[in-house]
Design an enzyme around this catalytic site. Sequence first.
Site, short mmCIF file in Angstrom:
data_model
loop_
_atom_site.label_atom_id
_atom_site.label_comp_id
_atom_site.label_asym_id
_atom_site.label_seq_id
_atom_site.Cartn_x
_atom_site.Cartn_y
_atom_site.Cartn_z
N SER A 26 14.61 20.27 -17.50
CA SER A 26 13.45 21.10 -17.80
C SER A 26 13.94 22.32 -18.55
O SER A 26 15.03 22.84 -18.28
CB SER A 26 12.77 21.51 -16.49
N LYS A 57 16.04 20.80 -12.43
CA LYS A 57 15.26 19.58 -12.60
C LYS A 57 16.07 18.41 -13.14
O LYS A 57 16.95 18.58 -13.98
CB LYS A 57 14.06 19.82 -13.53
N GLU A 66 8.53 7.72 -17.05
CA GLU A 66 7.17 8.18 -17.34
C GLU A 66 6.72 7.74 -18.73
O GLU A 66 5.57 7.35 -18.94
CB GLU A 66 7.09 9.70 -17.22
N HIS A 97 0.83 -1.21 0.00
CA HIS A 97 0.00 0.00 0.00
C HIS A 97 0.86 1.26 0.00
O HIS A 97 0.45 2.30 0.50
CB HIS A 97 -0.94 0.05 1.21
#
Length: 480
Positions: free
Chosen positions: A287, A293, A300, A166
Amino acid sequence: MTGDGPTEGPSNSLWGGRFEGGMDPRMVPLNLSLDVDHRLWPEDIRGSKAWAAALGGAGVLTEEEVASIRSGLDAVAARLADGFDFRGAPDEDIHSLVERLLGEEIESLAGKLHTGRSRNDQVATDLRLWGMDACRALIARLTEVLGALLRLADRGRNVVMPGYTHLQQGQPILGAHWALSPFWPLLRDVEALERVIESAGVLPLGSGALAGCPFPVDREALAAELGFHAVTENSLDAISDRDWVLDLLYAGMRIGLHLSRIAEDLVLFGSREFGFVRLSDGFSTGSSLMPQKRNPDLAELTRGKSGRLTGNLVTLATILKGLPTGYNRDLQEDKPPVFDTVDTLRTLLPAVAGAIEGAEFVPERIRAALDPQLLATDLADYLVKRGVPFRESHEVIGTLVRISEVERIPLHELPAERYREVHPAFEADVLEVFDWERSVASRKSRGGTAPNSVEAQMERARKVLAAVQGGATERDASLG
Ligand code: ARG
């Protein structure tokens, strides 16, 4: 059928005989599939050469005719391999194109090749040939991911990290154990692809349009020449069976789901909040606005592609649903999803392998995140070893966790006397439970996270990988 080569506009030479006018221009682009199926040309040539030989064996073609057709097909293959402009070709599909080009090589003799054959059994055969090779290529790429996971596991042998359920800290595990957890699902995917190769390896050629072939072609010999292990039993089923494509798309979807789980872990563990794992620069992205970043686009995109892989399975299942028996043109729509799944995975798998290859554990961040409550189960087990029923000890440890939270004293800093107050079975040695390595070492069941169990797991993983790789190299060689 006249086979008289290209006419103005799209050539209908494969089936135009009964029609008076040409095709309506609005129908033309809908009818074309060459833009998608042109990549089946090597399989179409292979299948056609074998079919020519089969027709020779059946006495339909003379030996010289077979030889001319086969060398004509070689000449066509050479043209197609050499930067042929498929976009400029007027043909409906790859089968029409190959036949027209064959006509340019050997003139009217080309018209004999299609004897007893239909594009229905032809395309079913071509796609199976393509699919078997594609699965072999995917297996080779999956083994690279498996190898990368094994090496990541090797780097995580001495790392104790939180194991999650979880997404809450559950019990401590070895980094190697985490790294190997996707090894086994991906190995099952290799096995699934091997089963796809098996189910694709049944030859439809010789089924004609739907009813079979009136010439005595030796289908078994044809199968052997083309690398199929069996021939189909029912011509009507053979020309419309796309079950193996569903199997391939399902395997592709499952690979996507497994990769997306790895990806999600990498996104989380690569975040500042976790910081457990660092991807190499080559697999991190920046970025355009925020200079600090370090984004996990690799992970992703992997997660995103899994949606697309799932979509491809749904696409084909939806196409197949409700079709009447026999060939239906809907079946032509099988190719975009299957090409897309294979292409997607061929791009994705090497990137995932490379990212895992370069991923590093960050032990100090992992150590800092380990919460002593991860050892609550070990505390319960401590009592169990002293004869307390597990349900009772679960309750007792729950009480201690509550005390620890209310009094804001971490579990391992509660004095042994507090433990004894809650249950008399606790002794002075209770605090020895708070030892990460000891906890991990206690889970020595086969498949557990104890170092010895993990070593044994790695050993088995190495062996099965070597076996798969042995097969994969053989396969790669056979791909040419
Ligand atoms: N391009 C077609 C396909 O991919 C080939 C079969 C065409 N057969 C037919 N009867 N129109 O399915």
